[in-house]
Write an enzyme that holds these catalytic residues in place. Structure first.
Site, PDB file in Angstrom:
ATOM      1  N   GLY A   1      17.877 -15.585 -15.050  1.00  0.00           N
ATOM      2  CA  GLY A   1      17.555 -16.964 -15.413  1.00  0.00           C
ATOM      3  C   GLY A   1      16.072 -17.238 -15.211  1.00  0.00           C
ATOM      4  O   GLY A   1      15.370 -16.515 -14.489  1.00  0.00           O
TER       5      GLY A   1
ATOM      6  N   VAL B   1      14.243  -6.248 -10.632  1.00  0.00           N
ATOM      7  CA  VAL B   1      15.538  -5.983  -9.971  1.00  0.00           C
ATOM      8  C   VAL B   1      16.050  -7.246  -9.300  1.00  0.00           C
ATOM      9  O   VAL B   1      15.358  -7.843  -8.470  1.00  0.00           O
ATOM     10  CB  VAL B   1      15.416  -4.845  -8.926  1.00  0.00           C
ATOM     11  CG1 VAL B   1      16.770  -4.572  -8.278  1.00  0.00           C
ATOM     12  CG2 VAL B   1      14.870  -3.572  -9.558  1.00  0.00           C
TER      13      VAL B   1
ATOM     14  N   THR C   1      12.465 -16.769 -22.024  1.00  0.00           N
ATOM     15  CA  THR C   1      13.110 -17.323 -20.827  1.00  0.00           C
ATOM     16  C   THR C   1      12.196 -17.178 -19.609  1.00  0.00           C
ATOM     17  O   THR C   1      11.866 -18.160 -18.929  1.00  0.00           O
ATOM     18  CB  THR C   1      14.449 -16.592 -20.565  1.00  0.00           C
ATOM     19  OG1 THR C   1      15.274 -16.745 -21.717  1.00  0.00           O
ATOM     20  CG2 THR C   1      15.156 -17.137 -19.346  1.00  0.00           C
TER      21      THR C   1
ATOM     22  N   GLU D   1      20.209  -9.678 -21.673  1.00  0.00           N
ATOM     23  CA  GLU D   1      19.099  -8.943 -22.287  1.00  0.00           C
ATOM     24  C   GLU D   1      19.070  -9.228 -23.795  1.00  0.00           C
ATOM     25  O   GLU D   1      20.074  -9.679 -24.372  1.00  0.00           O
ATOM     26  CB  GLU D   1      19.298  -7.436 -22.061  1.00  0.00           C
ATOM     27  CG  GLU D   1      19.188  -7.026 -20.607  1.00  0.00           C
ATOM     28  CD  GLU D   1      17.870  -7.440 -19.984  1.00  0.00           C
ATOM     29  OE1 GLU D   1      16.820  -6.977 -20.440  1.00  0.00           O
ATOM     30  OE2 GLU D   1      17.888  -8.251 -19.044  1.00  0.00           O
TER      31      GLU D   1
ATOM     32  N   LYS E   1      18.073  -0.810 -13.014  1.00  0.00           N
ATOM     33  CA  LYS E   1      17.743  -1.389 -11.703  1.00  0.00           C
ATOM     34  C   LYS E   1      18.096  -0.425 -10.574  1.00  0.00           C
ATOM     35  O   LYS E   1      17.361  -0.305  -9.594  1.00  0.00           O
ATOM     36  CB  LYS E   1      18.475  -2.722 -11.537  1.00  0.00           C
ATOM     37  CG  LYS E   1      17.964  -3.790 -12.499  1.00  0.00           C
ATOM     38  CD  LYS E   1      18.928  -4.950 -12.582  1.00  0.00           C
ATOM     39  CE  LYS E   1      18.419  -6.049 -13.489  1.00  0.00           C
ATOM     40  NZ  LYS E   1      19.451  -7.041 -13.813  1.00  0.00           N
TER      41      LYS E   1
HETATM   42  P1  NAP Z   1      13.082 -13.400 -24.170  1.00  0.00           P
HETATM   43  O1  NAP Z   1      13.576 -14.742 -23.813  1.00  0.00           O
HETATM   44  O2  NAP Z   1      13.662 -12.716 -25.353  1.00  0.00           O
HETATM   45  O3  NAP Z   1      11.503 -13.484 -24.342  1.00  0.00           O
HETATM   46  C1  NAP Z   1      10.729 -12.452 -24.857  1.00  0.00           C
HETATM   47  C2  NAP Z   1       9.373 -13.025 -25.256  1.00  0.00           C
HETATM   48  O4  NAP Z   1       8.550 -11.949 -25.697  1.00  0.00           O
HETATM   49  C3  NAP Z   1       9.441 -14.045 -26.400  1.00  0.00           C
HETATM   50  O5  NAP Z   1       8.558 -15.084 -26.134  1.00  0.00           O
HETATM   51  C4  NAP Z   1       8.998 -13.254 -27.617  1.00  0.00           C
HETATM   52  O6  NAP Z   1       8.319 -14.029 -28.568  1.00  0.00           O
HETATM   53  C5  NAP Z   1       8.023 -12.273 -26.986  1.00  0.00           C
HETATM   54  N1  NAP Z   1       7.952 -11.050 -27.768  1.00  0.00           N
HETATM   55  C6  NAP Z   1       8.896 -10.111 -27.926  1.00  0.00           C
HETATM   56  N2  NAP Z   1       8.458  -9.133 -28.743  1.00  0.00           N
HETATM   57  C7  NAP Z   1       7.200  -9.481 -29.091  1.00  0.00           C
HETATM   58  C8  NAP Z   1       6.223  -8.890 -29.924  1.00  0.00           C
HETATM   59  N3  NAP Z   1       6.460  -7.753 -30.575  1.00  0.00           N
HETATM   60  N4  NAP Z   1       5.041  -9.517 -30.059  1.00  0.00           N
HETATM   61  C9  NAP Z   1       4.781 -10.678 -29.432  1.00  0.00           C
HETATM   62  N5  NAP Z   1       5.671 -11.284 -28.610  1.00  0.00           N
HETATM   63  C10 NAP Z   1       6.860 -10.684 -28.470  1.00  0.00           C
HETATM   64  O7  NAP Z   1      13.246 -12.397 -22.945  1.00  0.00           O
HETATM   65  P2  NAP Z   1      13.359 -12.740 -21.403  1.00  0.00           P
HETATM   66  O8  NAP Z   1      14.785 -13.007 -21.080  1.00  0.00           O
HETATM   67  O9  NAP Z   1      12.336 -13.726 -21.025  1.00  0.00           O
HETATM   68  O10 NAP Z   1      13.039 -11.306 -20.764  1.00  0.00           O
HETATM   69  C11 NAP Z   1      11.721 -10.813 -20.729  1.00  0.00           C
HETATM   70  C12 NAP Z   1      11.673  -9.595 -19.830  1.00  0.00           C
HETATM   71  O11 NAP Z   1      12.116  -9.963 -18.515  1.00  0.00           O
HETATM   72  C13 NAP Z   1      12.588  -8.447 -20.243  1.00  0.00           C
HETATM   73  O12 NAP Z   1      11.993  -7.227 -19.884  1.00  0.00           O
HETATM   74  C14 NAP Z   1      13.839  -8.677 -19.411  1.00  0.00           C
HETATM   75  O13 NAP Z   1      14.558  -7.490 -19.173  1.00  0.00           O
HETATM   76  C15 NAP Z   1      13.211  -9.163 -18.124  1.00  0.00           C
HETATM   77  N6  NAP Z   1      14.065  -9.972 -17.277  1.00  0.00           N
HETATM   78  C16 NAP Z   1      14.748 -11.026 -17.783  1.00  0.00           C
HETATM   79  C17 NAP Z   1      15.507 -11.807 -16.937  1.00  0.00           C
HETATM   80  C18 NAP Z   1      16.280 -12.996 -17.432  1.00  0.00           C
HETATM   81  O14 NAP Z   1      17.008 -13.591 -16.642  1.00  0.00           O
HETATM   82  N7  NAP Z   1      16.152 -13.369 -18.687  1.00  0.00           N
HETATM   83  C19 NAP Z   1      15.561 -11.499 -15.574  1.00  0.00           C
HETATM   84  C20 NAP Z   1      14.854 -10.409 -15.081  1.00  0.00           C
HETATM   85  C21 NAP Z   1      14.094  -9.665 -15.942  1.00  0.00           C
HETATM   86  P3  NAP Z   1       9.108 -15.197 -29.378  1.00  0.00           P
HETATM   87  O15 NAP Z   1       9.452 -16.222 -28.340  1.00  0.00           O
HETATM   88  O16 NAP Z   1       8.138 -15.713 -30.356  1.00  0.00           O
HETATM   89  O17 NAP Z   1      10.315 -14.554 -29.974  1.00  0.00           O
HETATM   90  N1  HSE Z   2      20.130  -9.406 -18.106  1.00  0.00           N
HETATM   91  C1  HSE Z   2      19.804  -9.317 -16.735  1.00  0.00           C
HETATM   92  C2  HSE Z   2      20.982  -9.726 -15.903  1.00  0.00           C
HETATM   93  C3  HSE Z   2      18.628 -10.187 -16.419  1.00  0.00           C
HETATM   94  O1  HSE Z   2      21.885 -10.370 -16.450  1.00  0.00           O
HETATM   95  O2  HSE Z   2      21.029  -9.396 -14.729  1.00  0.00           O
HETATM   96  C4  HSE Z   2      18.155 -10.026 -14.993  1.00  0.00           C
HETATM   97  O3  HSE Z   2      17.581  -8.774 -14.800  1.00  0.00           O
END
Ligand code: NAP
Ligand code: HSE
Length: 436
Positions: free
Chosen positions: A302, A132, A13, A190, A205
């Protein structure tokens, strides 16, 4: 024009959102920086999965080590998540002299103390704005914008998924697990959504916010954490009737004998701004001794919003990386040797009003027993409401609002109430917070 090369760990994402911004905002970024940003390499788990982000011309790999050891990469952007491999990779990147940007709040909250020390030793920057409140630049606002203040307290809605669920649950007939599924599909949740629902993500956070607000070390294990999974549709309805919204809050305050760090559902009067923060939106209030109350609002999760913070961090690293370390903003906003390891005060010490909801057998004398127990604990009932139970015809649902009482005293009273033979099921208690 100089080009700074980035290595991306993760193309999910946030990783996808980051590629989109760098692809689509090239010209504006050049105008701001006077330099180009280019993604040299991206690691992901599954190279065969189709992705919406345009990665033409970028090296793709499933070998994460290639990114952190890549000779051309200046900045490693970690968007994988987790505290195992991600930590090892960031440590290697730092040891290789690469700057780091991460959105990984779990990693910063749990291992930030050692990672920042390592970064200082190797003279590199670790930025974490996206960790955060997603797209809200709250780290910069509190850490730098409020630097003239002694911050007394902060409070916020800091999990987008949880706020989205609580907002959607107000709709009649909404189902918790279905709403969570939609939040997952929208990319808010998450990898393990219990982190969102049980308050762990918000606690990560809050740990970070408390450190940058008070200049204390990151102490995730000391945060009192309660999630939203026990909030029922009835609680949301009763709150509404009583003039409140149920919000999942992270709160940190400076007390005489230490700091209070807590994450839990709270009833917030509808008249308070925080009560009107809905859906995936987040908001953080910070109270500084000179500025008074301040509030920061925006999308908390997002792809686009989170990647907006990631790219801003990358731009910041590029601006600061060639400056002497002593001139840079310290990772937690206070000089590393000035961070305090302050005591965290038990939740039992807090004093607030409470919403209490219970199911009791509906016959004469039960109410007297309940009010006697509360009166014996010096707890005053400021509001009492009763309606027939929708679950058991012989029961009544009882809702009470108490006066302000110390949590330890309320706990003793609730324990006595739960011993009553007329009491059915677990008693629900929600703290009332006026955020004044
Ligand atoms: P996600 O959609 O699950 O993406 C994770 C990515 O990391 C995927 O591309 C996955 O590969 C790759 N990955 C995971 N384990 C791996 C490994 N062992 N080797 C190689 N690649 C690996 O997660 P996300 O929502 O983007 O979140 C990523 C980070 O941002 C997290 O720390 C989350 O807490 C933080 N975050 C997320 C948001 C949000 O709104 N989503 C907001 C703030 C912070 P594949 O695609 O091939 O599976
Ligand atoms: N899972 C987290 C949330 C992503 O819903 O706030 C943003 O940090």
């Amino acid at each position: 024009m100089k080009t700074v090369k980035i290595g991306l760990l993760g193309l999910g994402t946030v990783g996808g959102g980051t590629v989109d911004i760098i692809n689509n905002t090239k010209h504006e970024i050049q105008r701001r920086l006077g330099q180009n940003i280019e993604i040299a390499i991206i690691a992901m788990r599954d190279l065969n999965r189709s992705r919406s982000a345009d990665t033409a011309g970028i090296q793709l790999t499933d070998n994460t080590a290639e990114v952190v050891n890549h000779p051309d990469v200046d900045i490693v952007v970690e968007l994988m998540g987790g505290t195992g491999l991600a930590k090892e990779l960031i440590e290697t990147a730092i040891q290789n002299g690469k700057h780091v940007v991460t959105a990984n709040k779990a990693l910063i909250a749990e291992h930030g103390n050692s990672l920042f020390a390592l970064a200082q030793k190797h003279n590199v920057i670790v930025n974490y704005e996206a960790a955060v409140a997603g797209g809200i630049p709250v780290i910069k606002a509190v850490r730098e914008g409020l630097a003239a203040n002694k911050i007394e307290w902060l409070a916020g809605i800091i999990n987008g998924t949880g706020n989205y669920i609580l907002t959607e649950m107000k709709e009649p007939g909404a189902d918790f697990s279905k709403v969570l599924k939609v939040a997952q599909e929208l990319g808010y949740a998450e990898a393990d959504p219990t982190f969102d629902v049980e308050g762990i993500d918000a606690a990560h956070k809050l740990t970070i916010l408390a450190s940058i607000a008070f200049g204390i070390e990151l102490q995730f294990d000391k945060v009192y954490t309660e999630g939203i999974s026990k909030i029922s549709a009835d609680d949301i309805r009763f709150a509404e009737q009583l003039g409140y919204e149920i919000k999942h809050l992270g709160m940190a305050s400076r007390l005489e004998n230490g700091y209070s760090l807590r994450v839990h559902p709270a009833m917030v009067p509808k008249t308070v701004l925080m009560a009107n923060v809905s859906g995936v939106m987040n908001a953080v209030m910070a109270y500084g001794d000179h500025v008074g109350p301040t509030m920061y609002y925006g999308p908390g999760a997002g792809a686009g919003p989170t990647a907006s913070s990631v790219v801003a961090d990358v731009i910041d690293v590029i601006r600061w990386k060639d400056q002497p370390q002593a001139d840079r903003v310290p990772a937690l906003g206070f000089a590393a040797d000035q961070l305090q390891s302050a005591p965290v005060v038990s939740i039992e010490e807090i004093e607030t009003s409470y919403y209490i909801r219970c199911f009791v057998e509906d016959h004469a004398g039960v109410l007297v027993k309940i009010t006697t127990i509360l009166a014996d604990s010096n707890i005053n009932i400021e509001h009492l409401y009763q309606e027939p139970s929708t679950q058991k015809p012989s029961d009544a649902t009882l809702v009470m609002i108490t006066n302000k009482v110390k949590e330890s005293e309320l706990n003793l009273a609730l324990s006595a109430l739960s011993q009553l033979k007329e009491m059915d099921a677990e008693i629900m208690r929600i703290r009332i917070e006026t955020l004044g």
